[in-house]
Design an enzyme around this catalytic site. Structure first.
Site, PDB file in Angstrom:
ATOM      1  N   SER A   2     -14.162 -17.636 -13.211  1.00 20.69           N
ATOM      2  CA  SER A   2     -15.181 -18.020 -12.384  1.00 20.69           C
ATOM      3  C   SER A   2     -15.253 -19.614 -12.455  1.00 20.69           C
ATOM      4  CB  SER A   2     -16.383 -17.335 -13.039  1.00 20.69           C
ATOM      5  OG  SER A   2     -16.495 -16.071 -12.838  1.00 20.69           O
ATOM      6  N   GLU A  24      -9.052  -6.997   3.955  1.00 21.66           N
ATOM      7  CA  GLU A  24      -8.288  -8.204   3.344  1.00 21.66           C
ATOM      8  C   GLU A  24      -7.902  -9.154   4.262  1.00 21.66           C
ATOM      9  OE1 GLU A  24      -5.680  -5.958   0.804  1.00 21.66           O
ATOM     10  OE2 GLU A  24      -7.496  -5.192  -0.496  1.00 21.66           O
ATOM     11  N   TYR A  29       0.852  -1.109  -0.083  1.00 26.62           N
ATOM     12  CA  TYR A  29      -0.129  -0.080   0.104  1.00 26.62           C
ATOM     13  C   TYR A  29       0.852   1.189   0.273  1.00 26.62           C
ATOM     14  CZ  TYR A  29      -4.447  -2.536  -0.097  1.00 26.62           C
ATOM     15  OH  TYR A  29      -5.335  -3.261  -0.410  1.00 26.62           O
ATOM     16  N   GLY A  52     -14.423  -7.535 -15.950  1.00 31.24           N
ATOM     17  CA  GLY A  52     -13.703  -6.331 -16.112  1.00 31.24           C
ATOM     18  C   GLY A  52     -13.866  -5.515 -14.700  1.00 31.24           C
ATOM     19  N   ARG A  82      -4.550 -14.352 -13.372  1.00 24.78           N
ATOM     20  CA  ARG A  82      -5.974 -14.013 -13.916  1.00 24.78           C
ATOM     21  C   ARG A  82      -6.942 -14.783 -13.037  1.00 24.78           C
ATOM     22  NH1 ARG A  82      -2.991 -11.129 -16.382  1.00 24.78           N
ATOM     23  NH2 ARG A  82      -3.183 -10.796 -18.634  1.00 24.78           N
ATOM     24  N   GLY A 134     -22.408 -15.065 -23.335  1.00 30.82           N
ATOM     25  CA  GLY A 134     -21.033 -15.457 -23.498  1.00 30.82           C
ATOM     26  C   GLY A 134     -20.534 -16.183 -22.496  1.00 30.82           C
TER      27      GLY A 134
HETATM   28  C1  HEM Z   1      -7.634  -4.171  -8.877  1.00 32.51           C
HETATM   29  C2  HEM Z   1      -8.353  -0.014  -6.475  1.00 32.51           C
HETATM   30  C3  HEM Z   1      -4.130  -0.542  -3.823  1.00 32.51           C
HETATM   31  C4  HEM Z   1      -3.132  -4.170  -7.065  1.00 32.51           C
HETATM   32  C5  HEM Z   1      -7.993  -2.936  -8.348  1.00 32.51           C
HETATM   33  C6  HEM Z   1      -9.494  -2.447  -8.721  1.00 32.51           C
HETATM   34  C7  HEM Z   1      -9.617  -1.652  -8.161  1.00 32.51           C
HETATM   35  C8  HEM Z   1      -8.608  -1.306  -7.174  1.00 32.51           C
HETATM   36  C9  HEM Z   1     -10.914  -0.638  -8.106  1.00 32.51           C
HETATM   37  C10 HEM Z   1     -10.403  -3.241  -9.863  1.00 32.51           C
HETATM   38  C11 HEM Z   1     -10.924  -4.214  -9.285  1.00 32.51           C
HETATM   39  C12 HEM Z   1     -12.087  -4.845 -10.149  1.00 32.51           C
HETATM   40  O1  HEM Z   1     -11.609  -5.806 -10.965  1.00 32.51           O
HETATM   41  O2  HEM Z   1     -13.213  -4.777 -10.019  1.00 32.51           O
HETATM   42  C13 HEM Z   1      -7.434   0.004  -5.290  1.00 32.51           C
HETATM   43  C14 HEM Z   1      -7.459   0.890  -4.435  1.00 32.51           C
HETATM   44  C15 HEM Z   1      -6.167   0.776  -3.799  1.00 32.51           C
HETATM   45  C16 HEM Z   1      -5.365  -0.294  -4.193  1.00 32.51           C
HETATM   46  C17 HEM Z   1      -8.341   2.166  -4.024  1.00 32.51           C
HETATM   47  C18 HEM Z   1      -5.699   1.660  -2.420  1.00 32.51           C
HETATM   48  C19 HEM Z   1      -6.307   2.348  -1.477  1.00 32.51           C
HETATM   49  C20 HEM Z   1      -3.629  -1.688  -4.533  1.00 32.51           C
HETATM   50  C21 HEM Z   1      -2.382  -2.199  -3.925  1.00 32.51           C
HETATM   51  C22 HEM Z   1      -1.772  -3.057  -4.971  1.00 32.51           C
HETATM   52  C23 HEM Z   1      -3.107  -3.335  -6.010  1.00 32.51           C
HETATM   53  C24 HEM Z   1      -1.490  -1.681  -2.864  1.00 32.51           C
HETATM   54  C25 HEM Z   1      -0.574  -3.821  -5.267  1.00 32.51           C
HETATM   55  C26 HEM Z   1       0.488  -3.219  -5.325  1.00 32.51           C
HETATM   56  C27 HEM Z   1      -4.222  -4.431  -7.761  1.00 32.51           C
HETATM   57  C28 HEM Z   1      -3.999  -5.558  -8.888  1.00 32.51           C
HETATM   58  C29 HEM Z   1      -5.381  -5.549  -9.387  1.00 32.51           C
HETATM   59  C30 HEM Z   1      -6.192  -4.384  -8.661  1.00 32.51           C
HETATM   60  C31 HEM Z   1      -3.192  -6.114  -9.320  1.00 32.51           C
HETATM   61  C32 HEM Z   1      -6.037  -6.316 -10.380  1.00 32.51           C
HETATM   62  C33 HEM Z   1      -6.192  -5.710 -11.803  1.00 32.51           C
HETATM   63  C34 HEM Z   1      -5.004  -5.660 -12.774  1.00 32.51           C
HETATM   64  O3  HEM Z   1      -4.106  -6.523 -12.621  1.00 32.51           O
HETATM   65  O4  HEM Z   1      -5.070  -4.961 -13.628  1.00 32.51           O
HETATM   66  N1  HEM Z   1      -7.662  -2.338  -7.269  1.00 32.51           N
HETATM   67  N2  HEM Z   1      -6.435  -0.746  -5.290  1.00 32.51           N
HETATM   68  N3  HEM Z   1      -4.081  -2.582  -5.569  1.00 32.51           N
HETATM   69  N4  HEM Z   1      -5.267  -3.758  -7.557  1.00 32.51           N
HETATM   70 FE1  HEM Z   1      -6.000  -2.548  -6.276  1.00 32.51          FE
END
Ligand code: HEM
Length: 378
Positions: A202, A137, A95, A370, A199, A266
């Site tokens: 479901s 978490e 974070y 998505g 990835r 789909g």
């Molecule tokens: C996915 C928000 C912190 C890694 C997401 C998604 C949101 C989000 C909205 C998309 C969820 C969906 O698919 O519906 C946030 C917010 C954070 C935060 C607001 C901080 C307060 C972090 C941190 C990490 C992280 C610290 C790791 C360094 C990821 C990854 C995804 C993800 C890997 C999957 C999407 C992808 O790989 O493109 N997060 N996140 N996030 N987040 Fe976070």
């Protein structure tokens, strides 16, 4: 607690963030990956290319800023995202990295507009938002069926259509119980790809005697070719090992409402088929409207047949010849609790159509393939 003065500073920056949100998060990702290339093993690089993920993060930050007087309001949104974070093994130590680069992104894009006062207020507020995620978490890590990624053996690989393959994978070492509607997360390292790639897919059936089943659609073309889906289609065969993290996700039948309507398009049928199987087993009245392109692209025929035998009322509509599902198909089902899954375009079309029919948002439950926040009203 953040002071009222700092809250005012944050509220005042909402219009600027709205105008520059995607630009800020895009800058943030570029800078973060430069400083922490190891994170390229976690983030979906295809999403980065097509811009989905930057938008999702921007929407979430914005939602949080709008609810600054009542941060509790974002918790329901946090839960879905936290499930994905848990499945990807995002830990508290990640974070501060995101926070640092997000603030620097704001600074870089807004330039002089981002005064030290603004950066300071956002820094403090980011830490509060991050703590909400970390706390949610932490509970999920404790409740997960297993820790980290565990090896499974591929038992079956069945082509459902030319571009959808269904895998059945098994392991004797873990507890395979899950809630219908949840997904597993696969970690692979394709030979011609420089990073690990993760990835979510479901789980498509409640029946686990042979193992866990999930379906993968071959994604993208050329520049946006899906790294993992293409690897799974072409590079993984029966007998191979696949690493999975424990089932996650909060898309599920909320209560036994009695009368349920499932809508899917789909490969979006996957979580919904498992939910329908479970709902029927519990004695609910199940109607299932399914949109496929045409007969060639009609997957899961065996599962649909089983569902019908078990008592579901199923209607398949071919979008190529008959168009998308619409209010004529939904008529007469206005009192059912509704569960939808499909692509972002499909979801948008279905949610708008149901909304225009006067069905309240609270009765429409959905899981897009998505980032969910880009469909959410904030
Ligand atoms: C996915 C928000 C912190 C890694 C997401 C998604 C949101 C989000 C909205 C998309 C969820 C969906 O698919 O519906 C946030 C917010 C954070 C935060 C607001 C901080 C307060 C972090 C941190 C990490 C992280 C610290 C790791 C360094 C990821 C990854 C995804 C993800 C890997 C999957 C999407 C992808 O790989 O493109 N997060 N996140 N996030 N987040 Fe976070």
């Amino acid at each position: 607690m953040i002071t009222e003065a700092k809250k005012d500073v944050i509220k005042a920056t909402i219009p600027v963030l709205e105008a520059h949100g995607t630009e800020i998060t895009t800058t943030f990702y570029q800078n973060m990956f430069k400083a922490h290339p190891e994170l390229l093993n976690i983030f979906n690089q295809t999403n980065q290319k097509i811009g989905n993920q930057p938008k999702a993060l921007a929407m979430t930050v914005l939602a949080a800023a709008k609810h600054i007087d009542n941060l509790e309001a974002i918790v329901p949104h946090v839960v879905g995202i936290a499930h994905k974070h848990r499945a990807l093994e995002i830990k508290p130590e990640h974070y501060p990295i995101v926070g640092k680069h997000l603030l620097e992104g704001i600074q870089e894009v807004l330039g002089d507009q981002a005064t030290p006062e603004i950066i300071d207020a956002w820094g403090e507020y980011y830490n509060q938002i991050a703590q909400v995620f970390i706390d949610v978490e932490q509970d999920m890590y404790q409740d997960a069926a297993w820790d980290g990624f565990k090896p499974f053996t591929v038992k079956k690989k069945e082509f459902m259509t030319p571009d959808i393959v269904r895998f059945t994978v098994d392991s004797d070492e873990v507890d395979k119980s899950f809630t219908a509607g949840q997904y597993i997360t696969v970690k692979v390292r394709p030979a011609d790809y420089p990073y690990e790639a993760l990835r979510h897919y479901s789980i498509c059936s409640n029946k686990t005697v042979d193992g866990i089943t999930f379906a993968v659609k071959r994604e993208g073309t050329d520049d946006t070719k899906g790294v993992v889906s293409n690897y799974l289609h072409d590079g993984i065969e029966i007998g191979d090992a696949l690493f999975l993290s424990a089932p996650a996700g909060d898309f599920k039948v909320e209560e036994d409402h009695g009368e349920l309507l499932f809508i899917a398009g789909g490969v979006g049928a996957t979580p919904v088929m498992a939910m329908a199987e479970e709902a029927i087993a519990k004695g609910n009245d199940v109607k299932f409207l399914y949109s496929a392109i045409n007969e060639t692209h009609l997957p899961f025929k065996d599962q649909f047949e089983n569902l019908e035998v078990e008592g579901a009322d199923i209607r398949v509509k071919f979008s190529e010849s008959e168009g998308y599902l619409n209010r004529k198909d939904f008529a007469g089902n206005e009192n059912r609790e509704i569960y939808i899954c499909g692509s972002m375009v499909f979801m948008n079309a279905m949610i708008n159509e149901l909304g225009e029919m006067g069905i309240e948002d609270s009765r429409i439950h959905f899981e897009p393939f998505g980032p969910k926040m880009s469909l959410q009203k904030v």
